[in-house]
Design a protein around this motif. Structure first.
Motif, PDB file in Angstrom:
ATOM      1  N   ARG A 247      39.506  58.424  33.833  1.00  0.00           N
ATOM      2  CA  ARG A 247      38.920  58.906  32.586  1.00  0.00           C
ATOM      3  C   ARG A 247      37.752  58.053  32.123  1.00  0.00           C
ATOM      4  NH1 ARG A 247      42.925  59.082  27.727  1.00  0.00           N
ATOM      5  NH2 ARG A 247      42.377  56.857  27.657  1.00  0.00           N
ATOM      6  N   ASP A 248      37.919  56.718  32.173  1.00  0.00           N
ATOM      7  CA  ASP A 248      36.867  55.849  31.649  1.00  0.00           C
ATOM      8  C   ASP A 248      35.731  55.639  32.648  1.00  0.00           C
ATOM      9  OD1 ASP A 248      38.606  55.730  29.576  1.00  0.00           O
ATOM     10  OD2 ASP A 248      39.109  53.605  29.776  1.00  0.00           O
ATOM     11  N   LEU A 249      36.081  55.447  33.926  1.00  0.00           N
ATOM     12  CA  LEU A 249      35.056  55.225  34.941  1.00  0.00           C
ATOM     13  C   LEU A 249      34.650  56.510  35.667  1.00  0.00           C
ATOM     14  CD1 LEU A 249      36.212  51.826  36.545  1.00  0.00           C
ATOM     15  CD2 LEU A 249      34.697  52.248  34.588  1.00  0.00           C
ATOM     16  N   LEU A 300      37.394  41.527  37.465  1.00  0.00           N
ATOM     17  CA  LEU A 300      36.325  42.405  37.926  1.00  0.00           C
ATOM     18  C   LEU A 300      36.624  43.871  37.615  1.00  0.00           C
ATOM     19  CD1 LEU A 300      35.477  40.903  41.448  1.00  0.00           C
ATOM     20  CD2 LEU A 300      34.015  40.899  39.409  1.00  0.00           C
ATOM     21  N   ILE A 301      37.896  44.228  37.538  1.00  0.00           N
ATOM     22  CA  ILE A 301      38.256  45.641  37.334  1.00  0.00           C
ATOM     23  C   ILE A 301      37.923  46.111  35.920  1.00  0.00           C
ATOM     24  CG2 ILE A 301      40.180  47.265  37.310  1.00  0.00           C
ATOM     25  CD1 ILE A 301      41.353  45.737  39.676  1.00  0.00           C
ATOM     26  N   PRO A 302      38.435  45.472  34.858  1.00  0.00           N
ATOM     27  CA  PRO A 302      38.046  45.946  33.516  1.00  0.00           C
ATOM     28  C   PRO A 302      36.575  45.703  33.192  1.00  0.00           C
ATOM     29  CG  PRO A 302      39.354  43.937  33.366  1.00  0.00           C
ATOM     30  CD  PRO A 302      39.431  44.398  34.787  1.00  0.00           C
ATOM     31  N   ALA A 303      35.906  44.825  33.966  1.00  0.00           N
ATOM     32  CA  ALA A 303      34.477  44.594  33.745  1.00  0.00           C
ATOM     33  C   ALA A 303      33.610  45.638  34.444  1.00  0.00           C
ATOM     34  CB  ALA A 303      34.089  43.199  34.241  1.00  0.00           C
ATOM     35  N   ALA A 304      34.216  46.504  35.245  1.00  0.00           N
ATOM     36  CA  ALA A 304      33.457  47.487  36.020  1.00  0.00           C
ATOM     37  C   ALA A 304      32.951  48.616  35.129  1.00  0.00           C
ATOM     38  CB  ALA A 304      34.337  48.055  37.135  1.00  0.00           C
ATOM     39  N   PHE A 305      31.998  49.360  35.656  1.00  0.00           N
ATOM     40  CA  PHE A 305      31.392  50.481  34.933  1.00  0.00           C
ATOM     41  C   PHE A 305      31.257  51.646  35.903  1.00  0.00           C
ATOM     42  CE2 PHE A 305      28.507  47.062  36.078  1.00  0.00           C
ATOM     43  CZ  PHE A 305      27.740  47.655  37.072  1.00  0.00           C
ATOM     44  N   GLY A 307      30.149  54.499  38.508  1.00  0.00           N
ATOM     45  CA  GLY A 307      29.193  54.487  39.599  1.00  0.00           C
ATOM     46  C   GLY A 307      29.712  53.761  40.824  1.00  0.00           C
ATOM     47  N   THR A 308      28.885  53.760  41.863  1.00  0.00           N
ATOM     48  CA  THR A 308      29.278  53.159  43.140  1.00  0.00           C
ATOM     49  C   THR A 308      29.533  51.661  43.009  1.00  0.00           C
ATOM     50  OG1 THR A 308      27.972  54.818  44.321  1.00  0.00           O
ATOM     51  CG2 THR A 308      28.604  52.848  45.540  1.00  0.00           C
ATOM     52  N   LEU A 309      28.676  50.970  42.256  1.00  0.00           N
ATOM     53  CA  LEU A 309      28.859  49.529  42.091  1.00  0.00           C
ATOM     54  C   LEU A 309      30.177  49.229  41.388  1.00  0.00           C
ATOM     55  CD1 LEU A 309      27.792  46.689  42.453  1.00  0.00           C
ATOM     56  CD2 LEU A 309      26.517  46.939  40.303  1.00  0.00           C
ATOM     57  N   GLY A 310      30.529  50.039  40.395  1.00  0.00           N
ATOM     58  CA  GLY A 310      31.802  49.851  39.709  1.00  0.00           C
ATOM     59  C   GLY A 310      32.976  50.082  40.641  1.00  0.00           C
ATOM     60  N   LEU A 311      32.849  51.088  41.513  1.00  0.00           N
ATOM     61  CA  LEU A 311      33.907  51.348  42.493  1.00  0.00           C
ATOM     62  C   LEU A 311      34.077  50.155  43.425  1.00  0.00           C
ATOM     63  CD1 LEU A 311      35.884  53.428  43.794  1.00  0.00           C
ATOM     64  CD2 LEU A 311      33.976  54.133  45.250  1.00  0.00           C
ATOM     65  N   LEU A 312      32.967  49.576  43.860  1.00  0.00           N
ATOM     66  CA  LEU A 312      33.029  48.409  44.738  1.00  0.00           C
ATOM     67  C   LEU A 312      33.621  47.211  44.008  1.00  0.00           C
ATOM     68  CD1 LEU A 312      29.584  48.720  46.579  1.00  0.00           C
ATOM     69  CD2 LEU A 312      31.858  49.230  47.492  1.00  0.00           C
ATOM     70  N   GLY A 317      37.764  43.448  43.756  1.00  0.00           N
ATOM     71  CA  GLY A 317      38.615  42.638  42.887  1.00  0.00           C
ATOM     72  C   GLY A 317      40.080  42.827  43.196  1.00  0.00           C
ATOM     73  N   PHE A 318      40.510  44.084  43.355  1.00  0.00           N
ATOM     74  CA  PHE A 318      41.904  44.374  43.654  1.00  0.00           C
ATOM     75  C   PHE A 318      42.286  43.830  45.030  1.00  0.00           C
ATOM     76  CE2 PHE A 318      45.303  47.923  43.947  1.00  0.00           C
ATOM     77  CZ  PHE A 318      46.250  47.063  43.417  1.00  0.00           C
ATOM     78  N   GLY A 319      41.373  43.974  46.000  1.00  0.00           N
ATOM     79  CA  GLY A 319      41.649  43.475  47.345  1.00  0.00           C
ATOM     80  C   GLY A 319      41.826  41.967  47.374  1.00  0.00           C
ATOM     81  N   MET A 320      41.017  41.233  46.601  1.00  0.00           N
ATOM     82  CA  MET A 320      41.134  39.775  46.574  1.00  0.00           C
ATOM     83  C   MET A 320      42.400  39.331  45.846  1.00  0.00           C
ATOM     84  SD  MET A 320      38.700  38.607  48.358  1.00  0.00           S
ATOM     85  CE  MET A 320      38.766  36.860  47.956  1.00  0.00           C
ATOM     86  N   VAL A 321      42.783  40.060  44.795  1.00  0.00           N
ATOM     87  CA  VAL A 321      44.068  39.768  44.140  1.00  0.00           C
ATOM     88  C   VAL A 321      45.206  39.878  45.146  1.00  0.00           C
ATOM     89  CG1 VAL A 321      45.745  40.587  42.438  1.00  0.00           C
ATOM     90  CG2 VAL A 321      43.328  40.461  41.831  1.00  0.00           C
ATOM     91  N   LEU A 322      45.189  40.962  45.914  1.00  0.00           N
ATOM     92  CA  LEU A 322      46.263  41.189  46.877  1.00  0.00           C
ATOM     93  C   LEU A 322      46.191  40.221  48.057  1.00  0.00           C
ATOM     94  CD1 LEU A 322      46.447  45.094  46.899  1.00  0.00           C
ATOM     95  CD2 LEU A 322      47.721  43.452  45.519  1.00  0.00           C
ATOM     96  N   LEU A 323      44.999  39.768  48.405  1.00  0.00           N
ATOM     97  CA  LEU A 323      44.857  38.770  49.474  1.00  0.00           C
ATOM     98  C   LEU A 323      45.658  37.516  49.135  1.00  0.00           C
ATOM     99  CD1 LEU A 323      43.266  37.761  52.089  1.00  0.00           C
ATOM    100  CD2 LEU A 323      41.675  36.726  50.445  1.00  0.00           C
ATOM    101  N   PHE A 324      45.426  36.978  47.952  1.00  0.00           N
ATOM    102  CA  PHE A 324      46.117  35.752  47.562  1.00  0.00           C
ATOM    103  C   PHE A 324      47.563  36.025  47.148  1.00  0.00           C
ATOM    104  CE2 PHE A 324      41.639  34.516  46.999  1.00  0.00           C
ATOM    105  CZ  PHE A 324      41.626  33.381  47.795  1.00  0.00           C
ATOM    106  N   ALA A 325      47.847  37.245  46.655  1.00  0.00           N
ATOM    107  CA  ALA A 325      49.235  37.599  46.361  1.00  0.00           C
ATOM    108  C   ALA A 325      50.051  37.666  47.640  1.00  0.00           C
ATOM    109  CB  ALA A 325      49.286  38.937  45.626  1.00  0.00           C
TER     110      ALA A 325
END
Length: 397
Positions: A247-249, A300-305, A307-312, A317-325
């Motif tokens: 909805r927001d992005l 990085l996720i709530p800071a996104a907007f 468009g394609t850059l926001g998707l990236l 951000g989510f991938g790096m969270v899960l990397l260290f998790a």
């Protein structure tokens, strides 16, 4: 010696990997069957998930205590056979036209109970199967497979549903548990003698012995609190992230699907990284660093907007969270096994499941309320802050 050359571990690992992938398929198929075959309401579909959580909360301690004093391979095989039988009954009932929501509800409860018993027995048996020096690597490989299942399982489930229908795909899920049982059956390493019950111990003391040990342990107690906090914050974020993305992005459904699946590969690589971190830093410091580095990326996720850059930004951000998790989870599981006496292994393992299951709904409710009172972006920023705070609770050495 690496577990790569451990024949019995490879057999156990293969069986677990196949059943985990099958479970991921089943997670997609069961709600689809409930809606399309049984005609379940939205509340009933939600109730299937609630039944799983309620079963875990009610049975974690009793089942942990029961598994503790039984032969672990027998528990593993029995749990798999029961799950195979339950899931196989769904296609048969659907074919006969007698499948009901009550049938699916019973399966949800039985599967949850079997999952508790299986996980407790697997944790305890793994410590008996491999050496202490191999535990971190063994957990790393098991954790990496779990993340791979999370990443590929839903997509595979969707593809199988399209190819075989939801009922047909559940046959694949059922067969995966049968393969897992056969893999456990082929293990050749002698299973050690099981713990003996203390005749002078009360039933209550026996049930909560794992809790008492972990809570009195100077390192496991903060690790448990930190884990529950991080897992809760993750659930808090997950409860509103779908609304934020869609909805927001204004992401499309296929973009949302990518964000839910592809970043899980980070967990796979993080889990494989864990043994190297432990070898370099030691288990406690490796856990502290991995936990410290996992949270900040979520900002990085709530800071996104849009468009394609926001998707990236969201995906990275989510991938790096899960990397260290993934690295933290593997290290935590191995360290917990090393610190826990053999006669408490199953009960301590179920404690983690219980604590997570009981607290996550509270965090989910908090995330929903915060998103309602403020907005989804604020709720996600708060969740990211809680993820970072979880690492502060851990000891450094």
């Amino acid at each position: 010696m690496s577990v790569r050359g451990h024949t019995d571990f490879r057999r156990l690992w293969t069986g677990l990997a196949i059943s985990q992938l099958g479970s991921a398929v089943g997670m997609v198929a069961l709600p689809v069957i409930a809606v399309t075959v049984v005609g379940a309401s939205t509340f009933q579909v939600a109730l299937l998930s609630a039944l799983t959580a309620i079963t875990t909360a009610l049975l974690a301690f009793p089942l942990g205590s029961h598994v503790e004093f039984k032969r672990k391979r027998a528990i593993l095989i029995t749990a798999d056979v029961i799950r195979f039988t339950c899931l196989a009954s769904v296609p048969i009932a659907a074919l006969l036209g007698v499948l009901t929501f009550a049938h699916l509800g019973v399966i949800a409860v039985v599967n949850a109970a079997c999952q508790i018993a299986f996980a407790a027995a697997a944790q305890a048996h793994l410590k008996a199967l491999v050496s202490a020096q191999q535990l971190i690597e063994a957990n790393s490989r098991l954790e990496s497979t779990r993340w791979l299942g999370i990443s590929a399982g839903p997509s595979l489930g969707g593809a199988l549903i399209g190819l075989l229908t939801a009922v047909g795909s559940l046959v694949i899920d059922a067969l995966s548990f049968l393969v897992s049982a056969l893999a456990v059956r082929t293990l050749r390493t002698p299973e050690p003698a099981q713990p003996v019950r203390d005749e002078h111990s009360s039933r209550r003391a026996e049930l909560f012995a794992g809790w008492r040990f972990a809570w009195e342990h100077p390192t496991l107690r903060p690790i448990l609190i930190s884990w529950v906090t991080f897992a809760g914050a993750s659930s808090m974020a997950a409860s509103v992230s779908a609304v934020f993305y869609l909805r927001d992005l204004h992401f499309d459904a296929w973009q949302y699907g990518l964000l839910m699946g592809v970043p899980s590969l980070g967990g796979f690589f993080g889990a494989r990284l864990a043994p190297k971190l432990v070898a370099r830093l030691g288990a406690v410091r490796a856990l502290w660093w991995a936990s410290l580095l996992r949270g900040p990326w979520y900002f990085l996720i709530p800071a996104a907007f849009p468009g394609t850059l926001g998707l990236l930004m969201c995906g990275f951000g989510f991938g790096m969270v899960l990397l260290f998790a993934g690295a933290a989870n593997s290290t935590m599981a191995g360290y917990r096994q090393l610190q826990t006496p053999d006669h408490l292994m199953a009960r301590v393992a179920t404690l983690w499941s219980f604590a997570t299951t009981v607290t996550q709904p509270l965090f989910i409710l908090l995330g929903g309320l915060m998103a309602t009172w403020t907005d989804t972006r604020t709720s996600l920023f708060t969740a990211a802050g809680v993820m970072c705070a979880a690492a502060i609770l851990l000891p450094r050495r």
